[in-house]
Design a protein around this motif. Structure first.
Motif, PDB file in Angstrom:
ATOM      1  N   ALA A   1       1.809  -4.516   7.459  1.00 44.81           N
ATOM      2  CA  ALA A   1       0.418  -4.511   6.986  1.00 44.81           C
ATOM      3  C   ALA A   1       0.351  -4.197   5.490  1.00 44.81           C
ATOM      4  O   ALA A   1      -0.446  -4.794   4.760  1.00 44.81           O
ATOM      5  N   ILE A   2       1.180  -3.287   5.029  1.00 46.25           N
ATOM      6  CA  ILE A   2       1.223  -2.965   3.593  1.00 46.25           C
ATOM      7  C   ILE A   2       1.667  -4.199   2.810  1.00 46.25           C
ATOM      8  O   ILE A   2       1.074  -4.542   1.784  1.00 46.25           O
ATOM      9  N   MET A   3       2.684  -4.898   3.318  1.00 43.68           N
ATOM     10  CA  MET A   3       3.164  -6.109   2.643  1.00 43.68           C
ATOM     11  C   MET A   3       2.060  -7.169   2.571  1.00 43.68           C
ATOM     12  O   MET A   3       1.908  -7.839   1.552  1.00 43.68           O
ATOM     13  N   GLU A   4       1.295  -7.317   3.655  1.00 46.77           N
ATOM     14  CA  GLU A   4       0.215  -8.307   3.634  1.00 46.77           C
ATOM     15  C   GLU A   4      -0.828  -7.947   2.580  1.00 46.77           C
ATOM     16  O   GLU A   4      -1.243  -8.779   1.779  1.00 46.77           O
ATOM     17  N   LEU A   5      -1.260  -6.678   2.569  1.00 41.75           N
ATOM     18  CA  LEU A   5      -2.297  -6.268   1.626  1.00 41.75           C
ATOM     19  C   LEU A   5      -1.830  -6.318   0.175  1.00 41.75           C
ATOM     20  O   LEU A   5      -2.645  -6.495  -0.727  1.00 41.75           O
ATOM     21  N   THR A   6      -0.556  -6.154  -0.050  1.00 35.38           N
ATOM     22  CA  THR A   6      -0.066  -6.191  -1.431  1.00 35.38           C
ATOM     23  C   THR A   6       0.347  -7.606  -1.857  1.00 35.38           C
ATOM     24  O   THR A   6       0.863  -7.779  -2.954  1.00 35.38           O
ATOM     25  N   SER A   7       0.063  -8.588  -1.000  1.00 35.21           N
ATOM     26  CA  SER A   7       0.312  -9.978  -1.406  1.00 35.21           C
ATOM     27  C   SER A   7      -0.668 -10.337  -2.517  1.00 35.21           C
ATOM     28  O   SER A   7      -1.658  -9.653  -2.747  1.00 35.21           O
ATOM     29  N   SER A   8      -0.400 -11.435  -3.181  1.00 36.05           N
ATOM     30  CA  SER A   8      -1.205 -11.778  -4.359  1.00 36.05           C
ATOM     31  C   SER A   8      -2.646 -12.146  -4.049  1.00 36.05           C
ATOM     32  O   SER A   8      -3.471 -12.195  -4.949  1.00 36.05           O
ATOM     33  N   SER A   9      -2.999 -12.379  -2.785  1.00 38.55           N
ATOM     34  CA  SER A   9      -4.372 -12.787  -2.479  1.00 38.55           C
ATOM     35  C   SER A   9      -5.334 -11.607  -2.345  1.00 38.55           C
ATOM     36  O   SER A   9      -6.538 -11.813  -2.251  1.00 38.55           O
TER      37      SER A   9
ATOM     38  N   ASN B   1     -15.297   4.416  -9.897  1.00 36.55           N
ATOM     39  CA  ASN B   1     -14.857   5.702 -10.460  1.00 36.55           C
ATOM     40  C   ASN B   1     -13.412   6.025 -10.062  1.00 36.55           C
ATOM     41  O   ASN B   1     -13.106   7.128  -9.618  1.00 36.55           O
ATOM     42  N   ASP B   2     -12.543   5.047 -10.170  1.00 31.67           N
ATOM     43  CA  ASP B   2     -11.113   5.175  -9.872  1.00 31.67           C
ATOM     44  C   ASP B   2     -10.800   5.473  -8.400  1.00 31.67           C
ATOM     45  O   ASP B   2      -9.674   5.852  -8.074  1.00 31.67           O
ATOM     46  N   GLU B   3     -11.775   5.318  -7.523  1.00 38.56           N
ATOM     47  CA  GLU B   3     -11.563   5.515  -6.078  1.00 38.56           C
ATOM     48  C   GLU B   3     -11.625   4.146  -5.398  1.00 38.56           C
ATOM     49  O   GLU B   3     -12.498   3.330  -5.700  1.00 38.56           O
ATOM     50  N   VAL B   4     -10.710   3.896  -4.457  1.00 36.98           N
ATOM     51  CA  VAL B   4     -10.735   2.641  -3.702  1.00 36.98           C
ATOM     52  C   VAL B   4     -11.921   2.681  -2.743  1.00 36.98           C
ATOM     53  O   VAL B   4     -12.004   3.563  -1.889  1.00 36.98           O
ATOM     54  N   VAL B   5     -12.835   1.714  -2.918  1.00 34.71           N
ATOM     55  CA  VAL B   5     -14.025   1.650  -2.060  1.00 34.71           C
ATOM     56  C   VAL B   5     -14.074   0.354  -1.272  1.00 34.71           C
ATOM     57  O   VAL B   5     -14.972   0.158  -0.449  1.00 34.71           O
ATOM     58  N   GLY B   6     -13.126  -0.541  -1.523  1.00 36.68           N
ATOM     59  CA  GLY B   6     -13.108  -1.800  -0.798  1.00 36.68           C
ATOM     60  C   GLY B   6     -11.998  -2.691  -1.267  1.00 36.68           C
ATOM     61  O   GLY B   6     -11.158  -2.304  -2.080  1.00 36.68           O
ATOM     62  N   PHE B   7     -12.012  -3.898  -0.730  1.00 37.46           N
ATOM     63  CA  PHE B   7     -11.017  -4.897  -1.093  1.00 37.46           C
ATOM     64  C   PHE B   7     -11.589  -6.267  -0.793  1.00 37.46           C
ATOM     65  O   PHE B   7     -12.581  -6.402  -0.083  1.00 37.46           O
ATOM     66  N   TYR B   8     -10.951  -7.274  -1.367  1.00 32.43           N
ATOM     67  CA  TYR B   8     -11.212  -8.636  -0.923  1.00 32.43           C
ATOM     68  C   TYR B   8      -9.934  -9.444  -1.038  1.00 32.43           C
ATOM     69  O   TYR B   8      -8.998  -9.067  -1.738  1.00 32.43           O
ATOM     70  N   CYS B   9      -9.902 -10.529  -0.282  1.00 33.07           N
ATOM     71  CA  CYS B   9      -8.787 -11.456  -0.342  1.00 33.07           C
ATOM     72  C   CYS B   9      -9.337 -12.872  -0.331  1.00 33.07           C
ATOM     73  O   CYS B   9     -10.510 -13.085   0.006  1.00 33.07           O
TER      74      CYS B   9
ATOM     75  N   ILE C   1     -13.013 -16.328   1.673  1.00 33.49           N
ATOM     76  CA  ILE C   1     -13.144 -14.951   1.208  1.00 33.49           C
ATOM     77  C   ILE C   1     -13.081 -14.018   2.417  1.00 33.49           C
ATOM     78  O   ILE C   1     -13.745 -14.261   3.422  1.00 33.49           O
ATOM     79  N   GLY C   2     -12.313 -12.966   2.297  1.00 32.48           N
ATOM     80  CA  GLY C   2     -12.318 -11.880   3.272  1.00 32.48           C
ATOM     81  C   GLY C   2     -12.580 -10.593   2.510  1.00 32.48           C
ATOM     82  O   GLY C   2     -12.185 -10.474   1.346  1.00 32.48           O
ATOM     83  N   LEU C   3     -13.250  -9.645   3.128  1.00 30.37           N
ATOM     84  CA  LEU C   3     -13.575  -8.418   2.405  1.00 30.37           C
ATOM     85  C   LEU C   3     -13.751  -7.245   3.341  1.00 30.37           C
ATOM     86  O   LEU C   3     -13.941  -7.422   4.543  1.00 30.37           O
ATOM     87  N   GLY C   4     -13.680  -6.071   2.779  1.00 30.12           N
ATOM     88  CA  GLY C   4     -13.919  -4.850   3.537  1.00 30.12           C
ATOM     89  C   GLY C   4     -14.397  -3.752   2.614  1.00 30.12           C
ATOM     90  O   GLY C   4     -13.989  -3.687   1.456  1.00 30.12           O
ATOM     91  N   MET C   5     -15.278  -2.919   3.154  1.00 27.23           N
ATOM     92  CA  MET C   5     -15.801  -1.770   2.411  1.00 27.23           C
ATOM     93  C   MET C   5     -15.417  -0.491   3.154  1.00 27.23           C
ATOM     94  O   MET C   5     -15.369  -0.480   4.386  1.00 27.23           O
ATOM     95  N   LYS C   6     -15.139   0.533   2.416  1.00 27.26           N
ATOM     96  CA  LYS C   6     -14.778   1.836   2.976  1.00 27.26           C
ATOM     97  C   LYS C   6     -15.832   2.242   4.014  1.00 27.26           C
ATOM     98  O   LYS C   6     -17.035   2.177   3.739  1.00 27.26           O
ATOM     99  N   PRO C   7     -15.400   2.638   5.212  1.00 23.08           N
ATOM    100  CA  PRO C   7     -16.342   2.887   6.301  1.00 23.08           C
ATOM    101  C   PRO C   7     -17.486   3.860   5.983  1.00 23.08           C
ATOM    102  O   PRO C   7     -18.617   3.610   6.374  1.00 23.08           O
TER     103      PRO C   7
ATOM    104  N   PHE D   1     -20.645  -8.265  -6.700  1.00 21.11           N
ATOM    105  CA  PHE D   1     -19.501  -8.065  -7.586  1.00 21.11           C
ATOM    106  C   PHE D   1     -18.333  -8.960  -7.170  1.00 21.11           C
ATOM    107  O   PHE D   1     -17.692  -9.606  -8.009  1.00 21.11           O
ATOM    108  N   ILE D   2     -18.050  -9.012  -5.867  1.00 24.09           N
ATOM    109  CA  ILE D   2     -16.959  -9.845  -5.369  1.00 24.09           C
ATOM    110  C   ILE D   2     -17.210 -11.311  -5.716  1.00 24.09           C
ATOM    111  O   ILE D   2     -16.321 -12.007  -6.210  1.00 24.09           O
ATOM    112  N   LEU D   3     -18.426 -11.786  -5.458  1.00 25.79           N
ATOM    113  CA  LEU D   3     -18.734 -13.189  -5.748  1.00 25.79           C
ATOM    114  C   LEU D   3     -18.582 -13.496  -7.229  1.00 25.79           C
ATOM    115  O   LEU D   3     -18.046 -14.547  -7.596  1.00 25.79           O
ATOM    116  N   GLN D   4     -19.027 -12.586  -8.063  1.00 27.27           N
ATOM    117  CA  GLN D   4     -18.894 -12.793  -9.509  1.00 27.27           C
ATOM    118  C   GLN D   4     -17.427 -12.874  -9.898  1.00 27.27           C
ATOM    119  O   GLN D   4     -17.018 -13.735 -10.680  1.00 27.27           O
TER     120      GLN D   4
END
Length: 154
Positions: free
Chosen positions: A36-44, A51-59, A82-88, A102-105
């Motif tokens: 799972a770490i390898m998938e998330l760290t792929s280039s997509s 504020n320097d805190e991870v609040v989400g992601f997109y691929c 597009i795939g995305l997720g926000m911190k629960p 922001f993601i769309l932009q």
């Protein structure tokens, strides 16, 4: 509110993989594993920071597709997926519009293709958000007992 993107690092990926969503959104829970770490760290994948805190992601691309959709031709049109997720603990608090905007932009700077995303049918708040940005349901398919909607813009 100033979101930024960052290259997905192992530390960001581990943090994201530890997120736990309440029912019925627990479909989006992940298992922390080397694969799972390898998938998330792929280039997509990109981490989204506030504020320097991870609040989400997109691929983008194939990583954003639900594989069962390929069996019914859900991804035959040439679009940017597009795939995305926000911190629960940030979901359901009115942050969806600025977060998704922001993601769309960020994505539109990379591609002029139509945009496509796949969302579980029960996730009505996400569907409503995407509709507010001009996405429409183009196709539906099932994976097991769960229905997914493929939404297109452009």
């Amino acid at each position: 509110m100033e979101f930024t993107t960052s290259k997905m690092t192992d530390n960001y990926a581990i943090e994201i993989l530890k997120w736990k969503y309440e029912k019925p959104y627990d479909l989006y829970n992940n298992v922390l594993s080397g694969e799972a770490i390898m998938e998330l760290t792929s280039s997509s994948y990109k981490a989204i920071l506030l504020n320097d805190e991870v609040v989400g992601f997109y691929c983008t691309g194939k990583d954003a597709q639900v594989p069962a959709g390929n069996e019914v031709g859900a991804y035959s049109r040439d679009c940017m997926d597009i795939g995305l997720g926000m911190k629960p603990d940030l979901t359901g608090k009115g942050l969806g519009t600025p977060f998704f905007g922001f993601i769309l932009q960020d994505i539109c700077e990379e591609s002029s293709k139509c945009l496509r995303l796949t969302v579980a049918d029960f996730n009505k708040r996400a569907i409503r958000l995407y509709e507010n940005f001009g996405f429409v349901i183009e196709k539906e398919f099932w994976r097991g007992d769960m229905q997914f909607n493929v939404m297109i813009k452009g």
